[in-house]
Write an enzyme that holds these catalytic residues in place. Structure first.
Site, PDB file in Angstrom:
ATOM      1  N   TYR A  33      36.276  31.918  54.280  1.00 57.04           N
ATOM      2  CA  TYR A  33      37.589  31.664  53.658  1.00 57.04           C
ATOM      3  C   TYR A  33      38.707  32.192  54.559  1.00 57.04           C
ATOM      4  CZ  TYR A  33      41.180  31.757  49.954  1.00 57.04           C
ATOM      5  OH  TYR A  33      42.320  31.572  49.199  1.00 57.04           O
ATOM      6  N   GLY A  77      38.754  30.446  57.921  1.00 58.41           N
ATOM      7  CA  GLY A  77      39.113  29.047  57.683  1.00 58.41           C
ATOM      8  C   GLY A  77      40.613  28.907  57.482  1.00 58.41           C
ATOM      9  N   VAL A 132      39.064  38.587  39.218  1.00 60.38           N
ATOM     10  CA  VAL A 132      39.135  39.779  38.379  1.00 60.38           C
ATOM     11  C   VAL A 132      39.861  39.516  37.062  1.00 60.38           C
ATOM     12  CG1 VAL A 132      41.207  40.775  39.499  1.00 60.38           C
ATOM     13  CG2 VAL A 132      39.483  42.267  38.467  1.00 60.38           C
ATOM     14  N   VAL A 133      40.956  38.762  37.087  1.00 64.35           N
ATOM     15  CA  VAL A 133      41.724  38.566  35.847  1.00 64.35           C
ATOM     16  C   VAL A 133      40.909  37.725  34.855  1.00 64.35           C
ATOM     17  CG1 VAL A 133      43.795  37.544  34.833  1.00 64.35           C
ATOM     18  CG2 VAL A 133      43.971  38.855  36.964  1.00 64.35           C
ATOM     19  N   ASN A 137      37.653  37.279  34.783  1.00 65.56           N
ATOM     20  CA  ASN A 137      36.477  38.032  34.339  1.00 65.56           C
ATOM     21  C   ASN A 137      36.842  39.053  33.263  1.00 65.56           C
ATOM     22  OD1 ASN A 137      34.388  36.937  35.770  1.00 65.56           O
ATOM     23  ND2 ASN A 137      33.866  38.822  36.864  1.00 65.56           N
ATOM     24  N   PHE A 138      37.886  39.846  33.542  1.00 63.54           N
ATOM     25  CA  PHE A 138      38.228  40.931  32.608  1.00 63.54           C
ATOM     26  C   PHE A 138      38.664  40.373  31.249  1.00 63.54           C
ATOM     27  CE2 PHE A 138      39.318  44.537  35.881  1.00 63.54           C
ATOM     28  CZ  PHE A 138      37.993  44.510  36.308  1.00 63.54           C
ATOM     29  N   GLY A 149      37.154  51.155  41.399  1.00 56.97           N
ATOM     30  CA  GLY A 149      38.305  50.723  40.589  1.00 56.97           C
ATOM     31  C   GLY A 149      39.635  51.227  41.129  1.00 56.97           C
ATOM     32  N   GLN A 209      40.668  50.420  44.158  1.00 58.98           N
ATOM     33  CA  GLN A 209      41.242  49.390  45.035  1.00 58.98           C
ATOM     34  C   GLN A 209      42.400  48.717  44.293  1.00 58.98           C
ATOM     35  OE1 GLN A 209      38.364  49.106  43.336  1.00 58.98           O
ATOM     36  NE2 GLN A 209      37.530  47.037  43.329  1.00 58.98           N
ATOM     37  N   PRO A 231      38.892  44.181  50.329  1.00 59.95           N
ATOM     38  CA  PRO A 231      40.111  44.892  50.734  1.00 59.95           C
ATOM     39  C   PRO A 231      40.431  46.043  49.780  1.00 59.95           C
ATOM     40  CG  PRO A 231      40.440  42.519  50.825  1.00 59.95           C
ATOM     41  CD  PRO A 231      39.119  42.745  50.153  1.00 59.95           C
TER      42      PRO A 231
HETATM   43  P1  NAD Z   1      41.208  26.406  42.509  1.00 63.17           P
HETATM   44  O1  NAD Z   1      39.800  26.565  42.938  1.00 63.17           O
HETATM   45  O2  NAD Z   1      41.505  26.390  41.055  1.00 63.17           O
HETATM   46  O3  NAD Z   1      41.833  25.085  43.130  1.00 63.17           O
HETATM   47  C1  NAD Z   1      41.394  24.505  44.319  1.00 63.17           C
HETATM   48  C2  NAD Z   1      41.259  23.006  44.092  1.00 63.17           C
HETATM   49  O4  NAD Z   1      40.821  22.387  45.314  1.00 63.17           O
HETATM   50  C3  NAD Z   1      40.219  22.663  43.028  1.00 63.17           C
HETATM   51  O5  NAD Z   1      40.740  21.714  42.141  1.00 63.17           O
HETATM   52  C4  NAD Z   1      39.050  22.101  43.844  1.00 63.17           C
HETATM   53  O6  NAD Z   1      38.287  21.169  43.115  1.00 63.17           O
HETATM   54  C5  NAD Z   1      39.791  21.486  45.018  1.00 63.17           C
HETATM   55  N1  NAD Z   1      38.949  21.322  46.196  1.00 63.17           N
HETATM   56  C6  NAD Z   1      38.116  22.230  46.764  1.00 63.17           C
HETATM   57  N2  NAD Z   1      37.518  21.713  47.841  1.00 63.17           N
HETATM   58  C7  NAD Z   1      38.001  20.440  47.982  1.00 63.17           C
HETATM   59  C8  NAD Z   1      37.751  19.393  48.895  1.00 63.17           C
HETATM   60  N3  NAD Z   1      36.879  19.538  49.911  1.00 63.17           N
HETATM   61  N4  NAD Z   1      38.405  18.213  48.726  1.00 63.17           N
HETATM   62  C9  NAD Z   1      39.268  18.038  47.699  1.00 63.17           C
HETATM   63  N5  NAD Z   1      39.538  18.997  46.784  1.00 63.17           N
HETATM   64  C10 NAD Z   1      38.906  20.185  46.938  1.00 63.17           C
HETATM   65  O7  NAD Z   1      42.033  27.556  43.247  1.00 63.17           O
HETATM   66  P2  NAD Z   1      43.573  27.948  43.147  1.00 63.17           P
HETATM   67  O8  NAD Z   1      43.640  29.350  42.750  1.00 63.17           O
HETATM   68  O9  NAD Z   1      44.314  26.939  42.355  1.00 63.17           O
HETATM   69  O10 NAD Z   1      44.005  27.865  44.685  1.00 63.17           O
HETATM   70  C11 NAD Z   1      44.772  26.785  45.177  1.00 63.17           C
HETATM   71  C12 NAD Z   1      45.115  27.064  46.638  1.00 63.17           C
HETATM   72  O11 NAD Z   1      45.910  28.249  46.737  1.00 63.17           O
HETATM   73  C13 NAD Z   1      43.886  27.280  47.525  1.00 63.17           C
HETATM   74  O12 NAD Z   1      44.104  26.680  48.786  1.00 63.17           O
HETATM   75  C14 NAD Z   1      43.828  28.778  47.686  1.00 63.17           C
HETATM   76  O13 NAD Z   1      43.225  29.157  48.896  1.00 63.17           O
HETATM   77  C15 NAD Z   1      45.298  29.152  47.637  1.00 63.17           C
HETATM   78  N6  NAD Z   1      45.464  30.549  47.181  1.00 63.17           N
HETATM   79  C16 NAD Z   1      45.304  30.858  45.853  1.00 63.17           C
HETATM   80  C17 NAD Z   1      45.410  32.178  45.449  1.00 63.17           C
HETATM   81  C18 NAD Z   1      45.260  32.589  44.007  1.00 63.17           C
HETATM   82  O14 NAD Z   1      45.295  33.787  43.725  1.00 63.17           O
HETATM   83  N7  NAD Z   1      45.116  31.690  43.069  1.00 63.17           N
HETATM   84  C19 NAD Z   1      45.673  33.180  46.399  1.00 63.17           C
HETATM   85  C20 NAD Z   1      45.802  32.815  47.733  1.00 63.17           C
HETATM   86  C21 NAD Z   1      45.704  31.491  48.115  1.00 63.17           C
HETATM   87  N1  UDP Z   2      36.626  42.784  40.726  1.00 58.99           N
HETATM   88  C1  UDP Z   2      36.091  43.638  39.776  1.00 58.99           C
HETATM   89  N2  UDP Z   2      35.396  43.109  38.735  1.00 58.99           N
HETATM   90  C2  UDP Z   2      35.208  41.776  38.577  1.00 58.99           C
HETATM   91  C3  UDP Z   2      35.762  40.899  39.540  1.00 58.99           C
HETATM   92  C4  UDP Z   2      36.459  41.431  40.600  1.00 58.99           C
HETATM   93  O1  UDP Z   2      36.237  44.860  39.868  1.00 58.99           O
HETATM   94  O2  UDP Z   2      34.587  41.378  37.581  1.00 58.99           O
HETATM   95  C5  UDP Z   2      37.379  43.361  41.829  1.00 58.99           C
HETATM   96  C6  UDP Z   2      36.977  42.863  43.208  1.00 58.99           C
HETATM   97  O3  UDP Z   2      35.884  43.587  43.717  1.00 58.99           O
HETATM   98  C7  UDP Z   2      38.249  43.089  43.996  1.00 58.99           C
HETATM   99  C8  UDP Z   2      39.349  42.827  42.966  1.00 58.99           C
HETATM  100  O4  UDP Z   2      38.739  42.974  41.681  1.00 58.99           O
HETATM  101  O5  UDP Z   2      38.328  44.436  44.411  1.00 58.99           O
HETATM  102  C9  UDP Z   2      39.973  41.446  43.075  1.00 58.99           C
HETATM  103  O6  UDP Z   2      38.953  40.512  43.086  1.00 58.99           O
HETATM  104  P1  UDP Z   2      39.185  38.929  43.007  1.00 58.99           P
HETATM  105  O7  UDP Z   2      37.835  38.301  43.152  1.00 58.99           O
HETATM  106  O8  UDP Z   2      39.960  38.587  41.802  1.00 58.99           O
HETATM  107  O9  UDP Z   2      40.127  38.560  44.231  1.00 58.99           O
HETATM  108  P2  UDP Z   2      40.272  39.022  45.761  1.00 58.99           P
HETATM  109  O10 UDP Z   2      41.621  39.620  45.790  1.00 58.99           O
HETATM  110  O11 UDP Z   2      39.218  40.019  46.119  1.00 58.99           O
HETATM  111  O12 UDP Z   2      40.141  37.761  46.526  1.00 58.99           O
END
Ligand code: NAD
Ligand code: UDP
Length: 316
Positions: free
Chosen positions: A139, A142, A181-182, A184-185, A201, A203, A268
């Site tokens: 990730y 990428g 995390v959100v 799940n909790f 916990g 972090q 992290p």
């Molecule tokens: P999400 O998994 O809900 O949404 C991702 C979407 O992309 C899904 O609908 C999935 O089906 C689609 N997808 C995955 N692979 C694909 C492919 N090969 N072709 C077409 N569609 C594909 O996740 P999200 O939280 O909505 O994240 C959206 C974007 O924001 C992502 O690029 C993610 O990396 C970025 N982002 C999100 C967060 C966050 O906290 N939500 C944080 C940092 C970055």
């Molecule tokens: N985490 C946790 N319990 C869970 C899921 C996640 O304690 O059930 C922790 C995880 O190890 C990380 C933080 O919560 O330290 C955030 O995790 P998340 O997968 O939401 O996102 P990240 O920021 O790591 O991509």
């Protein structure tokens, strides 16, 4: 919008459709389901295309939001090779289409490009601390390679690219089994199950409500052509994971207890966005405090039927 049926994408589609834009949502439904955008399907200015972005697209558009990529650790580690292909081939295909259409394109990058950061809070000029061979690398690397592609297309072809680095975002329509995390909790608290803290916990993360993020994404698209970013988008108020667990228990009125599990590899230790640049350039900052955003998210989790959601990956 690629990834338009996902958690963030569905909210962004909804907003753009309401604003009267013609929106094409491209998604392969790897981590989402149609119910996220069901309410938009009847709208004349909304179109759904089932497509995998690792294959070329041929559409006529003037703006692109590139969101397609699994975002939760459990989802992106399920098939790490596919995750890398989605980031890299997806970027190449989207940039190729943007070049042909002369479209401006916003890339959804991530705070994960900073890895386990040695600088705190993280400003955009920090180059990061990423393990290139660990389980999160598919990730992180990428998304880093995608940023490289965006800037190389910009330098080579003068394309109007825009990169935002999104920090942890939460809200309604998070996949209930995504392992984040959100989700799940809240799910655990509502079911009265043990709340699983991975590690000690202590972090930290900084949580942004999805409506605030959508405001930031739209503001970024509207910036002048020479504004490429990268710009951090996130809420700068930092919480420990234990603090989040306690807040979820309190807001749900749950009797759940907290248990500790082994920490995730390369997890992290701390994360907080420096949003000076977003404040200055986009005149943007988050408005929704965690307590309020969590209450709205909990209300949504109460309203869904978990059996309507398939766990696409093992739930952990
Ligand atoms: P999400 O998994 O809900 O949404 C991702 C979407 O992309 C899904 O609908 C999935 O089906 C689609 N997808 C995955 N692979 C694909 C492919 N090969 N072709 C077409 N569609 C594909 O996740 P999200 O939280 O909505 O994240 C959206 C974007 O924001 C992502 O690029 C993610 O990396 C970025 N982002 C999100 C967060 C966050 O906290 N939500 C944080 C940092 C970055
Ligand atoms: N985490 C946790 N319990 C869970 C899921 C996640 O304690 O059930 C922790 C995880 O190890 C990380 C933080 O919560 O330290 C955030 O995790 P998340 O997968 O939401 O996102 P990240 O920021 O790591 O991509």
């Amino acid at each position: 919008m690629t990834g338009g049926a996902g958690f963030v994408g569905s909210h962004l589609c909804e907003r753009l459709v309401a604003q009267g834009h013609d929106v094409i949502c491209v998604d392969n439904f790897f981590t989402s389901q149609k119910s996220n955008i069901q309410h938009l399907l009847g709208r004349a200015n909304f179109e759904l295309v089932r497509h995998d972005v690792t294959h070329p697209l041929w559409l006529e558009v003037d703006q692109i939001f590139n969101l397609a990529c699994p975002a939760a650790p459990g989802h992106y580690q399920y098939n790490p090779v596919k995750t890398l292909k989605t980031s890299v081939l997806g970027a190449i295909n989207v940039l190729g289409m943007a070049k042909r259409c002369r479209a401006r394109v916003v890339q959804a990058s991530t705070s994960e490009v900073y890895g386990d950061p040695a600088v705190h809070p993280q400003p955009e000029r920090y180059w990061g601390h990423v393990n290139p061979i660990g389980p999160r690398a598919c990730y992180d690397e990428g998304k880093r390679a995608a940023e490289t592609l965006f800037f190389d297309y910009h330098r080579m072809h003068r394309m109007p690219i825009k990169v935002v680095r999104i920090f942890n975002t939460y809200g309604p329509r998070m996949h209930p089994f995504d392992g984040r995390v959100v989700s799940n909790f809240i799910r655990q608290a509502l079911a009265g199950e043990e709340i699983t803290i991975m590690g000690d916990g202590r972090q930290t993360r900084s949580f942004c409500y999805v409506d605030d993020l959508v405001d930031g994404l739209i503001a970024m698209m509207a910036t002048p052509e020479d504004c490429t970013g990268p710009i951090n988008l996130g809420n700068p108020v930092e919480f420990t994971i234990r603090g989040l667990a306690e807040m979820c228990i309190e807001l749900t009125g749950s009797r759940s207890t907290i248990v500790q599990r082994p920490a995730a590899t390369d997890d992290p230790r701390q994360r907080q966005p420096d949003i000076t640049l977003a404040r200055r350039t986009l005149k943007w900052e988050p408005k929704v405090p965690l307590r309020e955003g969590l209450a709205r998210t909990i209300a949504w989790f109460r309203s869904i039927r978990l059996e309507d959601y398939r766990a696409p990956t093992p739930n952990f």
